[in-house]
Design a protein around this motif. Structure first.
Motif, PDB file in Angstrom:
ATOM      1  N   MET A 233      85.948  19.443  70.478  1.00 32.67           N
ATOM      2  CA  MET A 233      86.526  18.313  70.455  1.00 32.67           C
ATOM      3  C   MET A 233      86.552  17.353  69.372  1.00 32.67           C
ATOM      4  SD  MET A 233      86.035  15.380  73.492  1.00 32.67           S
ATOM      5  CE  MET A 233      86.346  16.588  74.906  1.00 32.67           C
ATOM      6  N   ASN A 234      87.634  16.993  68.814  1.00 28.70           N
ATOM      7  CA  ASN A 234      87.964  15.905  67.605  1.00 28.70           C
ATOM      8  C   ASN A 234      87.701  14.841  67.952  1.00 28.70           C
ATOM      9  OD1 ASN A 234      88.508  18.537  65.768  1.00 28.70           O
ATOM     10  ND2 ASN A 234      90.446  18.359  66.594  1.00 28.70           N
ATOM     11  N   ASP A 235      87.570  14.007  66.931  1.00 24.24           N
ATOM     12  CA  ASP A 235      87.521  12.481  67.274  1.00 24.24           C
ATOM     13  C   ASP A 235      88.635  11.936  68.118  1.00 24.24           C
ATOM     14  OD1 ASP A 235      85.301  12.641  65.623  1.00 24.24           O
ATOM     15  OD2 ASP A 235      85.962  11.067  64.008  1.00 24.24           O
ATOM     16  N   THR A 236      88.373  11.339  69.228  1.00 26.77           N
ATOM     17  CA  THR A 236      89.398  10.763  70.031  1.00 26.77           C
ATOM     18  C   THR A 236      88.819   9.432  70.529  1.00 26.77           C
ATOM     19  OG1 THR A 236      89.492  12.927  71.001  1.00 26.77           O
ATOM     20  CG2 THR A 236      90.423  11.383  72.196  1.00 26.77           C
ATOM     21  N   ASP A 237      89.985   8.656  70.441  1.00 30.78           N
ATOM     22  CA  ASP A 237      89.813   7.247  71.284  1.00 30.78           C
ATOM     23  C   ASP A 237      90.560   7.161  72.453  1.00 30.78           C
ATOM     24  OD1 ASP A 237      88.780   6.359  68.746  1.00 30.78           O
ATOM     25  OD2 ASP A 237      90.650   6.019  67.886  1.00 30.78           O
ATOM     26  N   ARG A 238      89.668   6.696  73.346  1.00 33.03           N
ATOM     27  CA  ARG A 238      90.189   6.493  74.847  1.00 33.03           C
ATOM     28  C   ARG A 238      89.734   5.130  75.226  1.00 33.03           C
ATOM     29  NH1 ARG A 238      87.977  12.105  77.602  1.00 33.03           N
ATOM     30  NH2 ARG A 238      88.471  13.474  76.025  1.00 33.03           N
ATOM     31  N   THR A 239      90.486   4.598  76.279  1.00 35.84           N
ATOM     32  CA  THR A 239      90.424   3.324  76.901  1.00 35.84           C
ATOM     33  C   THR A 239      90.418   3.469  78.100  1.00 35.84           C
ATOM     34  OG1 THR A 239      91.397   2.166  74.936  1.00 35.84           O
ATOM     35  CG2 THR A 239      91.205   1.099  76.976  1.00 35.84           C
ATOM     36  N   TYR A 240      89.388   2.978  79.058  1.00 38.54           N
ATOM     37  CA  TYR A 240      89.202   2.893  80.424  1.00 38.54           C
ATOM     38  C   TYR A 240      88.834   1.577  80.835  1.00 38.54           C
ATOM     39  CZ  TYR A 240      88.998   8.028  80.268  1.00 38.54           C
ATOM     40  OH  TYR A 240      89.132   9.526  80.039  1.00 38.54           O
TER      41      TYR A 240
ATOM     42  N   PRO B 236      80.513  -4.421  71.371  1.00 40.03           N
ATOM     43  CA  PRO B 236      80.750  -4.800  72.793  1.00 40.03           C
ATOM     44  C   PRO B 236      82.068  -3.921  73.340  1.00 40.03           C
ATOM     45  CG  PRO B 236      80.571  -6.788  71.181  1.00 40.03           C
ATOM     46  CD  PRO B 236      80.411  -5.280  70.487  1.00 40.03           C
ATOM     47  N   ARG B 237      81.675  -3.404  74.424  1.00 36.17           N
ATOM     48  CA  ARG B 237      82.597  -2.557  75.595  1.00 36.17           C
ATOM     49  C   ARG B 237      82.798  -1.308  74.517  1.00 36.17           C
ATOM     50  NH1 ARG B 237      86.280  -7.292  78.209  1.00 36.17           N
ATOM     51  NH2 ARG B 237      84.485  -8.264  79.319  1.00 36.17           N
ATOM     52  N   GLN B 238      81.893  -0.783  73.811  1.00 39.02           N
ATOM     53  CA  GLN B 238      82.576   0.209  73.057  1.00 39.02           C
ATOM     54  C   GLN B 238      81.153   1.470  72.949  1.00 39.02           C
ATOM     55  OE1 GLN B 238      85.166   0.721  70.894  1.00 39.02           O
ATOM     56  NE2 GLN B 238      85.921  -1.182  71.829  1.00 39.02           N
ATOM     57  N   VAL B 239      81.802   2.788  73.518  1.00 39.96           N
ATOM     58  CA  VAL B 239      80.662   3.777  73.666  1.00 39.96           C
ATOM     59  C   VAL B 239      81.222   4.902  72.592  1.00 39.96           C
ATOM     60  CG1 VAL B 239      79.617   5.550  75.100  1.00 39.96           C
ATOM     61  CG2 VAL B 239      79.837   3.085  75.985  1.00 39.96           C
ATOM     62  N   VAL B 240      80.330   5.592  71.990  1.00 39.09           N
ATOM     63  CA  VAL B 240      80.456   6.471  71.196  1.00 39.09           C
ATOM     64  C   VAL B 240      79.656   7.888  71.654  1.00 39.09           C
ATOM     65  CG1 VAL B 240      80.209   7.597  68.954  1.00 39.09           C
ATOM     66  CG2 VAL B 240      81.068   5.239  68.895  1.00 39.09           C
ATOM     67  N   VAL B 241      80.412   8.951  71.888  1.00 42.49           N
ATOM     68  CA  VAL B 241      79.791  10.116  72.551  1.00 42.49           C
ATOM     69  C   VAL B 241      79.829  11.186  71.458  1.00 42.49           C
ATOM     70  CG1 VAL B 241      79.837  11.841  74.508  1.00 42.49           C
ATOM     71  CG2 VAL B 241      80.617   9.317  74.804  1.00 42.49           C
ATOM     72  N   SER B 242      78.579  11.620  71.334  1.00 40.72           N
ATOM     73  CA  SER B 242      78.543  12.860  70.505  1.00 40.72           C
ATOM     74  C   SER B 242      78.597  14.168  71.338  1.00 40.72           C
ATOM     75  CB  SER B 242      77.161  12.848  69.629  1.00 40.72           C
ATOM     76  OG  SER B 242      77.172  11.851  68.827  1.00 40.72           O
TER      77      SER B 242
ATOM     78  N   GLY C 224      81.845  17.230  68.054  1.00 40.76           N
ATOM     79  CA  GLY C 224      82.773  16.154  68.051  1.00 40.76           C
ATOM     80  C   GLY C 224      82.155  14.905  68.370  1.00 40.76           C
ATOM     81  N   THR C 225      83.286  13.929  68.323  1.00 39.46           N
ATOM     82  CA  THR C 225      83.009  12.557  68.790  1.00 39.46           C
ATOM     83  C   THR C 225      84.157  11.894  69.635  1.00 39.46           C
ATOM     84  OG1 THR C 225      81.751  12.182  66.663  1.00 39.46           O
ATOM     85  CG2 THR C 225      82.601  10.369  67.940  1.00 39.46           C
ATOM     86  N   VAL C 226      83.770  11.494  70.824  1.00 37.82           N
ATOM     87  CA  VAL C 226      84.755  10.622  71.458  1.00 37.82           C
ATOM     88  C   VAL C 226      84.411   9.212  71.530  1.00 37.82           C
ATOM     89  CG1 VAL C 226      85.640  10.521  73.616  1.00 37.82           C
ATOM     90  CG2 VAL C 226      85.190  12.787  73.021  1.00 37.82           C
ATOM     91  N   ARG C 227      85.383   8.298  71.124  1.00 39.43           N
ATOM     92  CA  ARG C 227      85.051   6.970  71.093  1.00 39.43           C
ATOM     93  C   ARG C 227      85.845   6.314  72.484  1.00 39.43           C
ATOM     94  NH1 ARG C 227      83.090   5.951  66.185  1.00 39.43           N
ATOM     95  NH2 ARG C 227      83.585   7.373  64.474  1.00 39.43           N
ATOM     96  N   LEU C 228      84.986   5.562  73.325  1.00 41.44           N
ATOM     97  CA  LEU C 228      85.577   5.152  74.667  1.00 41.44           C
ATOM     98  C   LEU C 228      85.311   3.474  74.518  1.00 41.44           C
ATOM     99  CD1 LEU C 228      83.449   7.350  76.852  1.00 41.44           C
ATOM    100  CD2 LEU C 228      85.749   7.618  76.301  1.00 41.44           C
ATOM    101  N   SER C 229      86.465   3.012  74.889  1.00 48.12           N
ATOM    102  CA  SER C 229      86.683   1.370  74.806  1.00 48.12           C
ATOM    103  C   SER C 229      86.726   1.054  76.461  1.00 48.12           C
ATOM    104  CB  SER C 229      87.730   1.014  74.212  1.00 48.12           C
ATOM    105  OG  SER C 229      87.624   1.315  72.770  1.00 48.12           O
TER     106      SER C 229
END
Length: 224
Positions: A1-8, A122-128, A133-138
């Motif tokens: 999984m490549n770097d991805t930005d997602r918002t929930y 704040p309200r940011q999570v980075v998942v390895s 890969g890295t997934v960035r969650l907002s």
């Protein structure tokens, strides 16, 4: 999984019983929800602590109770079938597969990101993720860090003591005090109920490699 930005609306870190309940309820309230878990859905309780430990303890307690019942002693006055007990434990934890849990999560429309999550503002999570890969969650609302999500890290502190039967060379009891000790409960249950000799305990394989450090320190303290 490549770097991805997602918002929930909500990000839940840790898919143990509490995390799963939080995720289900926020989704039922109409909030988009994602749960982050680096191990198995269901957490320590389902795979390394509560359920497997009870599966190991039940035959021991059942035999002990039967030995006290008149007329049953001769029927159960023999060693436990350790292989059968361990096989039952493996069935209870579904051989450490979480397919059913994943199916349930999909049924309640909660997304899953596997990997190690950490706060990154704040309200940011980075998942390895496991594939590097890295997934960035907002999150629009909040981040739920639930019980059981904490994993061992550098600087971990806690206390542990063992009660050793010196005549038999086995561990008779263990006490752990500190955060995240549920993972130790499983290996301690096997050690005590199976009467694993001290010299063989050095070769025991706990749930996670980091846990072996706790056992090794206990053994070094005993030998010292």
């Amino acid at each position: 999984m490549n770097d991805t930005d997602r918002t929930y609306d909500v990000v839940v870190i840790g898919a143990g019983p509490v995390g799963e309940n939080v995720a289900e309820r926020t989704r039922a309230a109409g909030l988009s929800t994602v749960i982050v878990e680096r191990e198995l859905l269901g957490g320590e309780c389902s795979y390394w602590a509560c359920e497997p430990s009870k599966a190991l303890l039940r035959p021991v307690l059942g035999r002990a109770d039967a030995l006290r019942v008149p007329g049953l002693r001769r029927a159960v006055d023999r060693p436990l079938d350790v292989a059968a007990v361990l096989a039952h434990r493996d069935d209870i934890v579904q051989h450490w597969r979480d397919d059913d849990q994943v199916e349930w999560l999909e049924s309640v429309s909660v997304d899953l990101v596997r990997g190690h999550g950490r706060l990154d503002g704040p309200r940011q999570v980075v998942v390895s993720t496991p594939d590097g890969g890295t997934v960035r969650l907002s999150t629009r609302h909040d981040i739920a860090g639930v019980a059981g999500a904490f994993q061992y890290a550098k600087g971990y502190r806690g206390k542990a003591r063992t009660l050793v039967d010196t005549d038999c060379g086995t561990v008779a009891g263990v006490t752990f005090v500190g955060p995240g000790v549920a993972e130790l409960l499983h290996s301690a249950t096997i050690t005590v109920t199976s009467e694993v000799p001290i010299e063989r305990l050095w070769h025991a394989v706990p749930a996670f490699p980091t846990i072996s450090e706790v056992w090794l320190r206990l053994l070094e303290s005993y030998r010292g």
